[in-house]
Design an enzyme around this catalytic site. Structure first.
Site, PDB file in Angstrom:
ATOM      1  N   ASP A 163      31.501  46.804  47.542  1.00  0.00           N
ATOM      2  CA  ASP A 163      32.812  46.648  48.174  1.00  0.00           C
ATOM      3  C   ASP A 163      33.904  47.004  47.171  1.00  0.00           C
ATOM      4  O   ASP A 163      34.221  46.189  46.333  1.00  0.00           O
ATOM      5  CB  ASP A 163      32.998  45.231  48.717  1.00  0.00           C
ATOM      6  CG  ASP A 163      32.555  44.143  47.752  1.00  0.00           C
ATOM      7  OD1 ASP A 163      31.686  44.376  46.894  1.00  0.00           O
ATOM      8  OD2 ASP A 163      33.078  43.029  47.864  1.00  0.00           O
ATOM      9  N   ARG A 200      38.365  38.520  55.751  1.00  0.00           N
ATOM     10  CA  ARG A 200      37.648  37.678  54.790  1.00  0.00           C
ATOM     11  C   ARG A 200      38.630  36.670  54.170  1.00  0.00           C
ATOM     12  O   ARG A 200      39.704  37.068  53.696  1.00  0.00           O
ATOM     13  CB  ARG A 200      37.036  38.537  53.679  1.00  0.00           C
ATOM     14  CG  ARG A 200      35.919  39.461  54.127  1.00  0.00           C
ATOM     15  CD  ARG A 200      35.561  40.463  53.036  1.00  0.00           C
ATOM     16  NE  ARG A 200      36.692  41.346  52.753  1.00  0.00           N
ATOM     17  CZ  ARG A 200      36.908  41.937  51.574  1.00  0.00           C
ATOM     18  NH1 ARG A 200      36.083  41.723  50.560  1.00  0.00           N
ATOM     19  NH2 ARG A 200      37.957  42.731  51.407  1.00  0.00           N
ATOM     20  N   PRO A 201      38.316  35.386  54.153  1.00  0.00           N
ATOM     21  CA  PRO A 201      39.233  34.396  53.572  1.00  0.00           C
ATOM     22  C   PRO A 201      39.625  34.714  52.135  1.00  0.00           C
ATOM     23  O   PRO A 201      40.765  34.487  51.738  1.00  0.00           O
ATOM     24  CB  PRO A 201      38.422  33.094  53.652  1.00  0.00           C
ATOM     25  CG  PRO A 201      37.527  33.294  54.832  1.00  0.00           C
ATOM     26  CD  PRO A 201      37.146  34.744  54.790  1.00  0.00           C
ATOM     27  N   GLU A 227      32.312  43.301  33.808  1.00  0.00           N
ATOM     28  CA  GLU A 227      31.656  43.485  35.108  1.00  0.00           C
ATOM     29  C   GLU A 227      31.227  44.925  35.357  1.00  0.00           C
ATOM     30  O   GLU A 227      30.163  45.186  35.915  1.00  0.00           O
ATOM     31  CB  GLU A 227      32.637  43.035  36.192  1.00  0.00           C
ATOM     32  CG  GLU A 227      32.153  43.197  37.607  1.00  0.00           C
ATOM     33  CD  GLU A 227      33.271  42.959  38.613  1.00  0.00           C
ATOM     34  OE1 GLU A 227      32.946  42.609  39.755  1.00  0.00           O
ATOM     35  OE2 GLU A 227      34.459  43.131  38.257  1.00  0.00           O
ATOM     36  N   ARG A 265      36.610  35.225  37.829  1.00  0.00           N
ATOM     37  CA  ARG A 265      37.026  34.636  39.104  1.00  0.00           C
ATOM     38  C   ARG A 265      35.826  34.215  39.950  1.00  0.00           C
ATOM     39  O   ARG A 265      35.986  33.538  40.967  1.00  0.00           O
ATOM     40  CB  ARG A 265      37.898  35.631  39.888  1.00  0.00           C
ATOM     41  CG  ARG A 265      37.124  36.769  40.526  1.00  0.00           C
ATOM     42  CD  ARG A 265      38.014  37.898  40.997  1.00  0.00           C
ATOM     43  NE  ARG A 265      38.710  37.615  42.244  1.00  0.00           N
ATOM     44  CZ  ARG A 265      38.258  37.951  43.453  1.00  0.00           C
ATOM     45  NH1 ARG A 265      37.067  38.525  43.583  1.00  0.00           N
ATOM     46  NH2 ARG A 265      38.983  37.709  44.525  1.00  0.00           N
ATOM     47  N   ASN A 299      25.892  35.470  50.790  1.00  0.00           N
ATOM     48  CA  ASN A 299      26.541  36.296  49.772  1.00  0.00           C
ATOM     49  C   ASN A 299      26.751  35.494  48.471  1.00  0.00           C
ATOM     50  O   ASN A 299      26.483  35.970  47.377  1.00  0.00           O
ATOM     51  CB  ASN A 299      27.864  36.768  50.368  1.00  0.00           C
ATOM     52  CG  ASN A 299      28.643  37.733  49.508  1.00  0.00           C
ATOM     53  OD1 ASN A 299      29.351  38.579  50.034  1.00  0.00           O
ATOM     54  ND2 ASN A 299      28.579  37.643  48.197  1.00  0.00           N
ATOM     55  N   SER A 330      24.681  38.044  54.166  1.00  0.00           N
ATOM     56  CA  SER A 330      23.842  37.940  52.974  1.00  0.00           C
ATOM     57  C   SER A 330      24.271  39.026  51.999  1.00  0.00           C
ATOM     58  O   SER A 330      25.421  39.470  52.022  1.00  0.00           O
ATOM     59  CB  SER A 330      22.363  38.063  53.353  1.00  0.00           C
ATOM     60  OG  SER A 330      21.527  37.769  52.254  1.00  0.00           O
ATOM     61  N   GLN A 331      23.372  39.445  51.141  1.00  0.00           N
ATOM     62  CA  GLN A 331      23.596  40.530  50.192  1.00  0.00           C
ATOM     63  C   GLN A 331      22.270  41.256  50.003  1.00  0.00           C
ATOM     64  O   GLN A 331      21.261  40.869  50.606  1.00  0.00           O
ATOM     65  CB  GLN A 331      24.133  39.986  48.856  1.00  0.00           C
ATOM     66  CG  GLN A 331      25.642  39.977  48.756  1.00  0.00           C
ATOM     67  CD  GLN A 331      26.141  39.813  47.332  1.00  0.00           C
ATOM     68  OE1 GLN A 331      25.503  39.210  46.480  1.00  0.00           O
ATOM     69  NE2 GLN A 331      27.325  40.348  47.060  1.00  0.00           N
TER      70      GLN A 331
END
Length: 565
Positions: free
Chosen positions: A312, A277-278, A496, A152, A196, A206-207
């Protein structure tokens, strides 16, 4: 700018302010010279909210990534005119007015490929090019090709990319490493920071800041020329992370900067927006509604800031590990972030010296030394014997051990005796049959037990090796690689995250199904394969017995996960 003389140590305190004032203009300049693209929740207003709340798509990211076929203002006007008409079909309206993202093609590897061959074959499959994008696309254009994680995740992600780049370098694709560094430098010049990911809805955060480490990696191939070329962008990124520090009083926080009572400067994660968050709209609204005792905007900010951390979500950010609505990311000073900031300061010092600016190099060294003292003072839990995050509300270091505790070792910021204690704590509390646990808490969140993530395996492995703890480092690599190999042998893919309580199982939890691909797992796997196998006898699969050891590794018994941090 002159460096302070050794005979006048009282001037040292002026150095940080001097640097911050000089570079504050850099981030402002970047922001003023570009028009910031608006995220879809702002462009589409009530239409975006209605589509997401209607749950037209299983994944909320689908509509966030949809491209309007015409001016969003015109689409919104049409929606307002049609929505209350008899027979109005919201799904049909969306299909007519938007181009939805394509489903990722299922990659079927050739039969009989080794693990290494599979990874090498995936690099072109995961490579994207978006020099130009549609006018209202949430995808941000980048000048060079880049490697995406997979599944995704159709865009480039900041901290993922460093570990992907380690693998690209291991495969000899230095051209792709250079392309990705150039892309991130472009983002810094365009937006004042690295978002991000390259989506408009990621621009507010950012990250984990790995850009300086990416430049350092490129310098392994190109020498100091890379450090000098990207010094301006590294300085701009540093200015972004330290924005607001010049006016900060003791005990205050501003955006990403924290000034403790004794004047110690550290950093935290922060998102400039305090809305859902969208890409996870409905989930965030539900989380905020589930805790009416907190302002929704506060919860939204902490959810977003946790996304900025890369973790997250995790019990690490929560008061109650079973309740996401208790997270308070912005009141926690993370040990991994401050380790990366220390490393950024060290690389800036090295790059400044390479550019012939010894005075500036000395000032960055001073900042790095001050931060290292702050890490040792505030981010070490002496009672527990490990590094941990600092709590701004309780004014003390937290007790929870997480894999983030290995970051001071990774960047060579840890004291030797503490590195030894970290090795013991890691082996005792985090090492599992399938690799390193993220935490020892089972919360149902994906950055908790029993999940293990490739970047954290590599940080731990390298960090422990830096301090001579080779056996524990090899244990981590060996157990994780065995997990990756067993999963690959069964499913012919890399994923992942992995369940490290056993071997051969993908991880679970979180906001979306398990993703395959997968950029950072590919990169770390290649690095670990080349670590455990002798250079004269490189391996394409994980050997049946552990190399480079006097004896084979004994199987680890699964440790019971703790219910609370």
């Amino acid at each position: 700018m002159k460096s302070p003389t050794p005979s006048r140590p009282q001037k040292m305190a002026l150095i940080p302010a001097c640097i911050f004032l000089c570079f504050a203009a850099l981030s402002v300049q970047a922001e003023e010279t570009s028009v910031t693209p608006q995220p879809p929740d702002i462009l589409l207003g009530p239409l975006f909210n209605d589509v997401q709340n209607a749950k037209l798509f299983p994944d909320q990211k689908t509509f966030a990534d949809a491209v309007p076929n015409s001016d969003p203002l015109m689409i919104l006007a049409d929606y307002r005119m049609q929505q209350n008409q008899s027979g109005f079909d919201l799904r049909h309206f969306v299909n007519v007015n938007f181009t939805l993202p394509k489903e990722g093609e299922k990659y079927v590897p050739p039969e009989g490929q080794s693990l290494r061959e599979h990874i090498d074959g995936l690099w072109p499959v995961l490579t994207r090019a978006t020099e130009n994008t549609e006018k209202w696309d949430s995808l941000l254009p980048l000048p060079e090709p880049y490697v995406v994680p997979g599944g995704r995740f159709r865009e480039v992600y900041y901290w993922d990319s460093y570990f992907t780049m380690l693998g690209l370098a291991e495969s000899g694709h230095w051209d792709k490493v250079a392309d990705m560094v150039a892309n991130f430098a472009h983002e810094i010049d365009t937006y004042g920071h690295i978002p991000n990911g390259n989506r408009s809805y990621y621009l507010s955060r950012s990250q984990p800041p790995f850009f300086a480490l990416m430049v350092e990696l490129l310098a392994q191939h190109e020498g100091d020329a890379a450090l000098k070329q990207y010094l301006p962008q590294m300085q701009k990124e540093y200015a972004y992370w330290m924005d607001g520090v010049e006016n900060l009083q003791a005990g205050q926080q501003e955006k990403r900067v924290v000034k403790l009572q004794d004047g110690t400067l550290l950093n935290r994660y922060w998102d400039d927006r305090d809305t859902p968050r969208p890409e996870s709209w409905v989930e965030d609204i539900a989380t905020a509604k589930s805790n009416p005792n907190r302002p929704a905007t506060e919860i939204y900010r902490d959810l977003r800031s946790a996304a900025a951390s890369g973790w997250d979500f995790s019990s690490r950010w929560m008061d109650n590990p079973q309740q996401l609505n208790t997270l308070r990311t912005t009141s926690i000073v993370p040990v991994d972030l401050n380790s990366l900031m220390f490393k950024m300061e060290k690389i800036l010092a090295r790059a400044s010296k390479a550019a012939g600016d010894n005075a500036m190099a000395n000032q960055y060294e001073t900042l790095a030394n001050a931060r290292q003292k702050g890490i040792e003072k505030y981010l070490w839990n002496d009672q527990q014997g490990w590094y941990a995050d600092y709590d701004l509300k309780s004014h003390k270091v937290r007790n929870q051990l997480t894999a983030a505790a290995l970051f001071p070792l990774y960047v060579n910021a840890a004291a030797k005796d503490r590195a030894s204690k970290m090795a013991t704590a890691t082996k005792t509390h985090l090492l599992q049959p399938g690799g390193l646990n993220t935490t020892s808490v089972k919360s149902g969140q994906q950055w908790d037990a029993p999940n293990g993530w490739a970047p954290l395996q590599w940080v731990a492995t390298e960090g422990l090796q830096n301090y001579g703890q080779k056996e524990v480092a090899m244990d981590i690599s060996w157990h994780f690689l065995t997990n990756v190999q067993n999963t690959y042998d069964r499913e012919k893919k890399l994923v992942e995250k992995y369940d490290v309580s056993a071997t051969g199982t993908g991880g679970g939890g979180g906001e979306y199904p398990l993703q395959d691909g997968f950029g950072w797992t590919n990169g770390v796997t290649l690095k670990m394969l080349d670590l455990i196998c002798p250079k004269e006898q490189p391996c394409d699969n994980v050997p049946a017995t552990r190399p480079l050891s006097e004896s084979t590794t004994q199987p680890l018994k699964q440790k019971e996960a703790e219910p609370t941090p």
